[in-house]
Design a protein around this motif. Sequence first.
Motif, PDB file in Angstrom:
ATOM      1  N   PHE A  95       0.835  -1.137   0.056  1.00 56.42           N
ATOM      2  CA  PHE A  95       0.123  -0.114   0.066  1.00 56.42           C
ATOM      3  C   PHE A  95       1.035   1.096   0.157  1.00 56.42           C
ATOM      4  CE2 PHE A  95      -2.337   3.276   2.484  1.00 56.42           C
ATOM      5  CZ  PHE A  95      -3.277   3.640   1.682  1.00 56.42           C
ATOM      6  N   THR A  96       0.807   1.933  -1.077  1.00 55.53           N
ATOM      7  CA  THR A  96       1.770   3.090  -1.065  1.00 55.53           C
ATOM      8  C   THR A  96       0.749   4.504  -1.308  1.00 55.53           C
ATOM      9  OG1 THR A  96       1.894   3.385  -3.543  1.00 55.53           O
ATOM     10  CG2 THR A  96       3.609   1.813  -2.452  1.00 55.53           C
ATOM     11  N   GLN A  97       1.635   5.586  -1.257  1.00 50.01           N
ATOM     12  CA  GLN A  97       0.780   7.022  -1.526  1.00 50.01           C
ATOM     13  C   GLN A  97       0.156   6.968  -3.024  1.00 50.01           C
ATOM     14  OE1 GLN A  97       0.567   8.833   0.997  1.00 50.01           O
ATOM     15  NE2 GLN A  97      -0.630  10.802  -0.130  1.00 50.01           N
ATOM     16  N   ARG A  98       0.487   6.087  -3.874  1.00 51.34           N
ATOM     17  CA  ARG A  98      -0.133   5.985  -4.939  1.00 51.34           C
ATOM     18  C   ARG A  98      -1.440   5.315  -4.898  1.00 51.34           C
ATOM     19  NH1 ARG A  98       4.031   8.334  -5.969  1.00 51.34           N
ATOM     20  NH2 ARG A  98       2.794   9.879  -4.993  1.00 51.34           N
ATOM     21  N   ALA A 100      -3.337   5.242  -2.182  1.00 56.85           N
ATOM     22  CA  ALA A 100      -4.061   6.013  -1.446  1.00 56.85           C
ATOM     23  C   ALA A 100      -4.721   7.225  -2.429  1.00 56.85           C
ATOM     24  CB  ALA A 100      -3.167   6.809  -0.385  1.00 56.85           C
ATOM     25  N   GLU A 101      -3.990   7.551  -3.383  1.00 59.25           N
ATOM     26  CA  GLU A 101      -4.191   8.568  -4.374  1.00 59.25           C
ATOM     27  C   GLU A 101      -5.404   8.116  -5.066  1.00 59.25           C
ATOM     28  OE1 GLU A 101      -0.236  11.075  -4.521  1.00 59.25           O
ATOM     29  OE2 GLU A 101      -0.831   9.725  -6.194  1.00 59.25           O
ATOM     30  N   GLU A 102      -5.142   6.766  -5.643  1.00 58.88           N
ATOM     31  CA  GLU A 102      -6.209   6.015  -6.344  1.00 58.88           C
ATOM     32  C   GLU A 102      -7.476   5.881  -5.628  1.00 58.88           C
ATOM     33  OE1 GLU A 102      -2.658   3.736  -8.647  1.00 58.88           O
ATOM     34  OE2 GLU A 102      -4.398   2.453  -7.792  1.00 58.88           O
ATOM     35  N   ALA A 155      -4.596  -1.829   9.925  1.00 58.10           N
ATOM     36  CA  ALA A 155      -4.252  -1.556   8.545  1.00 58.10           C
ATOM     37  C   ALA A 155      -5.404  -0.661   7.870  1.00 58.10           C
ATOM     38  CB  ALA A 155      -4.249  -2.951   7.695  1.00 58.10           C
ATOM     39  N   ALA A 156      -6.675  -1.353   8.238  1.00 54.68           N
ATOM     40  CA  ALA A 156      -7.835  -0.487   7.833  1.00 54.68           C
ATOM     41  C   ALA A 156      -7.773   0.998   8.261  1.00 54.68           C
ATOM     42  CB  ALA A 156      -9.187  -1.058   8.357  1.00 54.68           C
ATOM     43  N   LEU A 157      -7.319   1.305   9.365  1.00 58.94           N
ATOM     44  CA  LEU A 157      -7.210   2.681   9.964  1.00 58.94           C
ATOM     45  C   LEU A 157      -6.079   3.447   9.146  1.00 58.94           C
ATOM     46  CD1 LEU A 157      -7.281   2.128  13.862  1.00 58.94           C
ATOM     47  CD2 LEU A 157      -9.051   3.096  12.421  1.00 58.94           C
ATOM     48  N   VAL A 158      -4.948   2.612   8.816  1.00 59.26           N
ATOM     49  CA  VAL A 158      -3.968   3.389   8.179  1.00 59.26           C
ATOM     50  C   VAL A 158      -4.460   3.726   6.745  1.00 59.26           C
ATOM     51  CG1 VAL A 158      -1.470   2.804   7.024  1.00 59.26           C
ATOM     52  CG2 VAL A 158      -1.978   2.149   9.188  1.00 59.26           C
ATOM     53  N   VAL A 159      -4.999   2.850   6.196  1.00 59.49           N
ATOM     54  CA  VAL A 159      -5.577   3.018   4.685  1.00 59.49           C
ATOM     55  C   VAL A 159      -6.368   4.105   4.651  1.00 59.49           C
ATOM     56  CG1 VAL A 159      -6.868   1.994   2.770  1.00 59.49           C
ATOM     57  CG2 VAL A 159      -5.053   0.667   3.834  1.00 59.49           C
ATOM     58  N   ILE A 160      -7.440   4.144   5.787  1.00 55.99           N
ATOM     59  CA  ILE A 160      -8.580   5.195   5.830  1.00 55.99           C
ATOM     60  C   ILE A 160      -8.012   6.483   5.775  1.00 55.99           C
ATOM     61  CG2 ILE A 160     -10.824   5.799   6.843  1.00 55.99           C
ATOM     62  CD1 ILE A 160     -11.421   2.796   7.162  1.00 55.99           C
ATOM     63  N   GLU A 161      -6.924   6.450   6.828  1.00 51.78           N
ATOM     64  CA  GLU A 161      -6.341   7.877   7.417  1.00 51.78           C
ATOM     65  C   GLU A 161      -5.860   8.597   6.143  1.00 51.78           C
ATOM     66  OE1 GLU A 161      -5.569   8.739  11.009  1.00 51.78           O
ATOM     67  OE2 GLU A 161      -3.569   9.885  10.613  1.00 51.78           O
ATOM     68  N   VAL A 164      -8.357   9.517   3.301  1.00 52.14           N
ATOM     69  CA  VAL A 164      -9.396  10.629   3.529  1.00 52.14           C
ATOM     70  C   VAL A 164      -8.876  11.909   3.701  1.00 52.14           C
ATOM     71  CG1 VAL A 164     -11.069  11.407   5.210  1.00 52.14           C
ATOM     72  CG2 VAL A 164     -11.173   8.857   4.495  1.00 52.14           C
ATOM     73  N   ARG A 165      -7.448  11.986   4.000  1.00 53.45           N
ATOM     74  CA  ARG A 165      -6.760  13.242   4.245  1.00 53.45           C
ATOM     75  C   ARG A 165      -6.507  13.891   2.867  1.00 53.45           C
ATOM     76  NH1 ARG A 165      -1.249  13.501   3.781  1.00 53.45           N
ATOM     77  NH2 ARG A 165      -0.968  14.682   5.491  1.00 53.45           N
ATOM     78  N   LEU A 166      -6.626  13.073   1.682  1.00 54.43           N
ATOM     79  CA  LEU A 166      -6.496  13.429   0.284  1.00 54.43           C
ATOM     80  C   LEU A 166      -7.804  14.011  -0.340  1.00 54.43           C
ATOM     81  CD1 LEU A 166      -4.086  10.601  -1.129  1.00 54.43           C
ATOM     82  CD2 LEU A 166      -3.620  12.951  -0.377  1.00 54.43           C
ATOM     83  N   LEU A 167      -8.883  13.848   0.242  1.00 50.14           N
ATOM     84  CA  LEU A 167     -10.022  14.383  -0.174  1.00 50.14           C
ATOM     85  C   LEU A 167     -10.199  15.706  -0.211  1.00 50.14           C
ATOM     86  CD1 LEU A 167     -12.765  11.591   1.363  1.00 50.14           C
ATOM     87  CD2 LEU A 167     -11.556  11.813  -1.155  1.00 50.14           C
ATOM     88  N   PRO A 168     -10.907  16.396  -1.307  1.00 48.13           N
ATOM     89  CA  PRO A 168     -10.696  18.077  -0.905  1.00 48.13           C
ATOM     90  C   PRO A 168     -11.383  18.413   0.202  1.00 48.13           C
ATOM     91  CG  PRO A 168     -11.419  16.966  -3.103  1.00 48.13           C
ATOM     92  CD  PRO A 168     -11.312  15.820  -2.266  1.00 48.13           C
TER      93      PRO A 168
END
Length: 414
Positions: A95-98, A100-102, A155-161, A164-168
């Motif tokens: 799981f990477t920043q890419r 997360a962006e997708e 892992a779910a907390l990591v992914v969601i945080e 979500v922080r990337l949402l406008p």
Amino acid sequence: MTGRVDVVSIFPDYLAPLELSLVGKARTRGLVDIAVHDLRDWTTDRHRTVDDTPFGGGAGMVMRPDVWGEALDTVLAPEAGERVLLVPTPAGQPFTQRTAEELAGVLEAGGQLVVACGRYEGIDARVAEHYATREGVQVREVSIGDYVLNGGEVAALVVIEAVVRLLPGVLGNAASVVEESHGSDGLLEHPAYTQPPSWRGLEVPDVLRSGDHGRVARWRRARAVERTARVRPDLLAAHPAAVRAARPADAEVLAEVAGATFALACPPDMPAADIEEFVATHLSVERFRAYLKDRRRWLLLAEVAGAVVGYTMCVAGEPEDPDVAAAVPDRPTAELSKCYVLPEHHRSGVAAALMTATLDAARERGLPGIWLGVNGRNERAKRFYAKHGFARVGDRTFAVGGRRECDDVMYRTL
Ligand code: SAM
């Protein structure tokens, strides 16, 4: 359009932090819908069983596909556009920043992210296989790192945080996500400082208080590249070294790189004061300005991800030292007077790229060969030059701080 996130777990309380901080605020402000479900709500037996022994034997228990199937059939929302079933597992894709962006893109478009938190030895493999064939559902098995947790909730907390922080609108300053580590340039971020300027004997670097935005930007870029090279050299694979001729505006950065590298090639017992004096006298910004104007010299620099990490300087003309003049076979000639790369970029191909470009530039000037002097005890440098076709043709001695030093003189036919 508001996207939605559904988390399915046998420990829904584990997900309570989703009520807090920026993710909690994003929920209350309606920027994302998040719901947490108890997998046991879809069990049918008295003991609310979710697991069983593995076929084929072995340690541990495996989560049953029939229970997961009931849960996911309910939770996967057909009315959502794009649906992603995310299955955390140490055996998944990183799981990477890419990623997360997708996933943020899916939520932004009003899609759904369903996170299936495994426990025990994980979820029966048929669950991922089955939902991958469902129309409109994308299954992503992801790992948050090369270690094993007890369950998928963290892992779910990591992914969601991360998503979500990337949402406008979620972060106060949208620029924060652009300037961070793992951004579009794939570098780690430069170090950051705040008040007070002096703390426990440690000072904030002067440049950050200079008010000179150009210098600050260059310093930050250099620190980001240096940190990436030191901590995560793998990230620099996408940034091969680019070599170019130095320009008058490069005097300052050349002096910085020269100051940071000169000591590397000095004899180990050379006093620090002698090194400092040499750097101040011969490698100052003023000296580099003069070198860059001197028509007998050419300077090349190597950049990685926009930061200067090494340089060479050549000087055309008859060698002044009679021992060198006698040892160098052909004329006209030039000296490869400086060839330095910042230590974090050693063994990364930067020095080789610099050397190749430097020899090409010497050839373009029609020189039959080029010479250099290297400290006789600097085995690493001598090996590097030998690899690039230089051979020892003699030596020269000179005085430094009252001591006699001996250089090998090496020559390369072009
Ligand atoms: N038997 C599995 C294996 O060796 O690949 C490990 C199962 S682990 C003990 C239990 C659960 O923790 C997994 O199903 C997954 O949900 C979660 N988990 C553990 N490590 C993880 C990681 N590095 N990344 C994502 N999820 C992880």
